[in-house]
Design an enzyme around this catalytic site. Sequence first.
Site, mmCIF file in Angstrom:
data_model
loop_
_atom_site.group_PDB
_atom_site.id
_atom_site.type_symbol
_atom_site.label_atom_id
_atom_site.label_comp_id
_atom_site.label_asym_id
_atom_site.label_seq_id
_atom_site.Cartn_x
_atom_site.Cartn_y
_atom_site.Cartn_z
ATOM 1 C CG HIS A 378 -2.109 -0.644 1.262
ATOM 2 N ND1 HIS A 378 -3.456 -0.610 0.132
ATOM 3 C CD2 HIS A 378 -2.240 -2.291 1.549
ATOM 4 C CE1 HIS A 378 -4.047 -1.627 1.364
ATOM 5 N NE2 HIS A 378 -3.558 -2.599 1.792
ATOM 6 N NE ARG A 570 -3.253 10.585 9.874
ATOM 7 C CZ ARG A 570 -2.987 9.817 10.948
ATOM 8 N NH1 ARG A 570 -4.220 8.700 11.456
ATOM 9 N NH2 ARG A 570 -2.151 9.916 11.598
ATOM 10 C CB THR A 677 -10.522 4.667 -1.176
ATOM 11 O OG1 THR A 677 -9.500 5.603 -0.139
ATOM 12 C CG2 THR A 677 -10.042 3.511 -1.548
ATOM 13 C CE LYS A 681 -14.266 6.229 1.049
ATOM 14 N NZ LYS A 681 -13.330 6.245 2.408
HETATM 15 C C1 26V Z 1 2.723 5.157 6.504
HETATM 16 C C2 26V Z 1 3.608 6.550 6.803
HETATM 17 C C3 26V Z 1 4.545 5.762 7.669
HETATM 18 C C4 26V Z 1 6.216 6.256 8.242
HETATM 19 C C5 26V Z 1 5.540 8.027 7.837
HETATM 20 C C6 26V Z 1 4.488 8.534 6.608
HETATM 21 C C7 26V Z 1 3.558 7.069 6.613
HETATM 22 C C8 26V Z 1 2.429 7.825 5.189
HETATM 23 C C9 26V Z 1 1.979 6.978 4.890
HETATM 24 C C10 26V Z 1 1.991 5.336 5.492
HETATM 25 C C11 26V Z 1 0.983 5.063 4.814
HETATM 26 C C12 26V Z 1 1.468 3.412 4.517
HETATM 27 C C13 26V Z 1 0.135 2.435 3.928
HETATM 28 C C14 26V Z 1 -1.016 3.376 4.075
HETATM 29 O O1 26V Z 1 -1.962 3.567 4.720
HETATM 30 N N1 26V Z 1 -1.352 3.270 2.753
HETATM 31 C C15 26V Z 1 -2.904 3.983 1.596
HETATM 32 O O2 26V Z 1 -3.618 2.828 1.446
HETATM 33 C C16 26V Z 1 -4.427 3.315 0.717
HETATM 34 C C17 26V Z 1 -5.267 1.967 0.861
HETATM 35 O O3 26V Z 1 -4.751 0.774 -0.150
HETATM 36 C C18 26V Z 1 -4.301 4.248 0.000
HETATM 37 O O4 26V Z 1 -5.410 4.767 -0.815
HETATM 38 C C19 26V Z 1 -3.512 5.192 -0.215
HETATM 39 O O5 26V Z 1 -2.597 5.545 -1.132
HETATM 40 C C20 26V Z 1 -2.572 4.772 0.487
HETATM 41 O O6 26V Z 1 -1.296 5.880 0.771
#
Ligand code: 26V
Length: 840
Positions: A378, A570, A677, A681
């Site tokens: 993801h 976010r 996503t 929506k």
């Molecule tokens: C994790 C982290 C951790 C370290 C600091 C910054 C940071 C930023 C983002 C994340 C996200 C990790 C995984 C996640 O939530 N991905 C999201 O998944 C969604 C469903 O597939 C997708 O629509 C989003 O674009 C994606 O960011």
Amino acid sequence: MSSSQPKDLRLPTPGCYADPIKAGIDADAVFDGMTEHLFFSLGKLATTASLRDLYMALSYAVRDRLMTRYLASQEAIRAKPQKTVAYLSAEFLIGPQLNNNLLNLGITKEAEEAVGRFGIESLSHILEVEEEPGLGNGGLGRLAACYMESLASLQVPAIGYGIRYEFGIFNQLIRDGWQVEVTDKWLKGGWPWELPQPDESCFVGFGGRTESYVDEKGKYRSRWIPSEHAIGVPHDIPILGYRVNNCDRLRLWRADATESFDFYAFNIGDYYGAVEEKVASETISKVLYPNDGTDEGRRLRLKQQHFFVSCSLQDMLRSLEKRGIEVEDFSEHWTVQLNDTHPAIAVAELMRLLIDHYHFEWEKAWHITTSSVAYTNHTLLPEALEKWDLDLFSSLLPRHLDLIYEINKRFLQQVRLRYPGNDLILRKLSIIDEDGCKAVRMAHLATIGAHHVNGVAALHSDLIKRQLMPEFAELWPEKFTNITNGVTPRRWVGLANPELSSLLDKEVGKDWITNMELLKKLEQKENDSGFLELFSKTKLSGKRKLAGYIHRQTGVLVDPSSLFDVQVKRIHQYKRQHLNALQVIAQYLRIKNGVDQDIAPRTVIFGGKAAPGYFMAKLMIRFINGIADVVNADPDMDGRLRVVFLPDYNVKLGEQVYSATDLSEQISTAGKEASGTGNMKFAMNGALTIGTLDGANIEIRDRVGSENFFLFGKTESEIVELRENQYDPKTYISNCKELSEALRLVEVGHFSNGDSELFLPLINSLTGSDPFFVMADFADYLRAQDEVNKVWKNPQKWNRMALLNTARSGFFSSDRSIKEYCKSIWKVKPLDVEISCDIN
Ligand code: 26V
């Protein structure tokens, strides 16, 4: 069953529980059910019941009506074994349950009537009472929830496995423009949708050591002797499909202490020591961690992951045993989907269970594991890719580390045969990162242990192959695939936008909600001004409701006829809320300077949480609020510009926002947003998108038509090129007067009561390295915003474009995504759940 039991207490299969009080779905039955629960479950009389009591009573009454389907669905699997999807996710952001269950059962009207008899004017008053479980950070957790709903609606046997956090994502308050975090006590008033199943608890170990021994057959074996244990107690949430009998299950594990007291410690007088240990075990499921890349709570995070994965795999194995199915046939009965790397320890844990407990040979165990497990990636952000320090890992999971070494050894041997003498490739592919501090790379473990690895939008899946894991993609090209995300139309149109839904029902028939491609029929109406008028009226009505909410929450009065321009997600630098904020400043300056008197009245709305440890994101919130304070207080802006930061963005608020938006801001740096996503929506609800060629935006634009999308910004490859050629944001600033003036205004403290220090870190980041290319995209963004302005002034054109967005967004239904997973990854078939009595 003994013959002495009363006849009407039959098990749900064959047959069902047909007591009309528990199963009837007319308004009388719902009312009787509520009355009964008020009296017997809540100890209240109808005359003194509060709104909360009525919410609880209605929820229990509705839950009763799920039970026949829930139990029949489980029974169907027992009677005729079928492959079941196990969706492993550290997050499930399921949102409020009552309204969704009413919709899927088809009893919203009946419930409205039943609550009316208690003197409640509108069902919405009862729905407002519901506390939503915030068991996720954002997109990833919400995706898991949409997928569970689609799985249930498509009648696919499925279980979601996760953690029942006592405290979910924090609640956000805004104080003096800053985010303040408050603990989310979602369980405080009792939550009626879960069914604890202590009899199905599992035992999980941590720490300790491994040892070798010779078994009774003279074979050398290893075993793990953990130093600590916890008990996982399942809490099940029924997930009913839309107007079907199938009801799947979300099984969330709560950590309990193994003994309520350590009796030895208790006897020798160390009472508080014993209690401390109990508290430590119960801490495991205490709190959801934010994805902020900080080191805080790393040990506990890994503990959480192993805890829920181990419980879930034990649960799957136990269900085979209960049904008399050979463990050898595991992969015919379970397909295990890893939602990101949070559950990736499953690869090692399944191997451990098969080898240490069931005594399988390595090859057999590996075959079972790799034919069961698949992995969804993801994110490409390096700071978001999970790595565990070897010392931490071995102290918590020593046996798993041994197994990972063995998996790695065998894998690297394969690589050596393929690339003789190429040490570089071995280093790149190894599960163990040897550069710097040695660490376990969870994405590598997941990729090696999975039969499929998928990204979540076409561009993202392509970048996984080209940038993130090129060596893996070359080694196993057939393993890598794409499944573009989707969202459930039941919640995101049906519940979020009842007025649009009834217009759609009338125009294309009621089936659109399970077959979104039917919305294509709306294309015929693109030039029908009468219909476009009706369509835009549904939007106006959503905007009126949101305007009321904004006023109540923030005190800001906004005009529902202004353009509602929304960015909710976010708060993160890569999502670039600051790009939007700077654009607002440019518009403010235009109005102030009397440059462009033709600017259409706009309400710019922001919402979203910043991770508590993410300083820049929190400063972005302060920045937006600083701008809002100045703009909203300036009489020159009256009737022209308003800026709002909506506190505490969550699923419930999302439902209000999507239906009330004209313009959807999807402005991440190209290549950074895996999918998004929210973008889907918005499009379904007839908002136009202003966006970059990133994530699913690309596919949205392809489908709704480039002429119905406001595109701007550098492409992913242009960004790569800029980065490789010493990108200098200053050249972009000096080439764009509006940008330099907006930045100057921030620098002199115009949005911080003269404090020129407050936003300095933000300004320095943008004018220094500008890691997310805000400056590079600003001018083109402003150009696209001018285009938005122009089109908005032609309502017929705007409404036509909006209608075409709704008409062509069917692809983004999570039903389509789930069908793709079923066909290309899981190889599972939908199941027809039969219930012999007719309760529909
Ligand atoms: C994790 C982290 C951790 C370290 C600091 C910054 C940071 C930023 C983002 C994340 C996200 C990790 C995984 C996640 O939530 N991905 C999201 O998944 C969604 C469903 O597939 C997708 O629509 C989003 O674009 C994606 O960011």
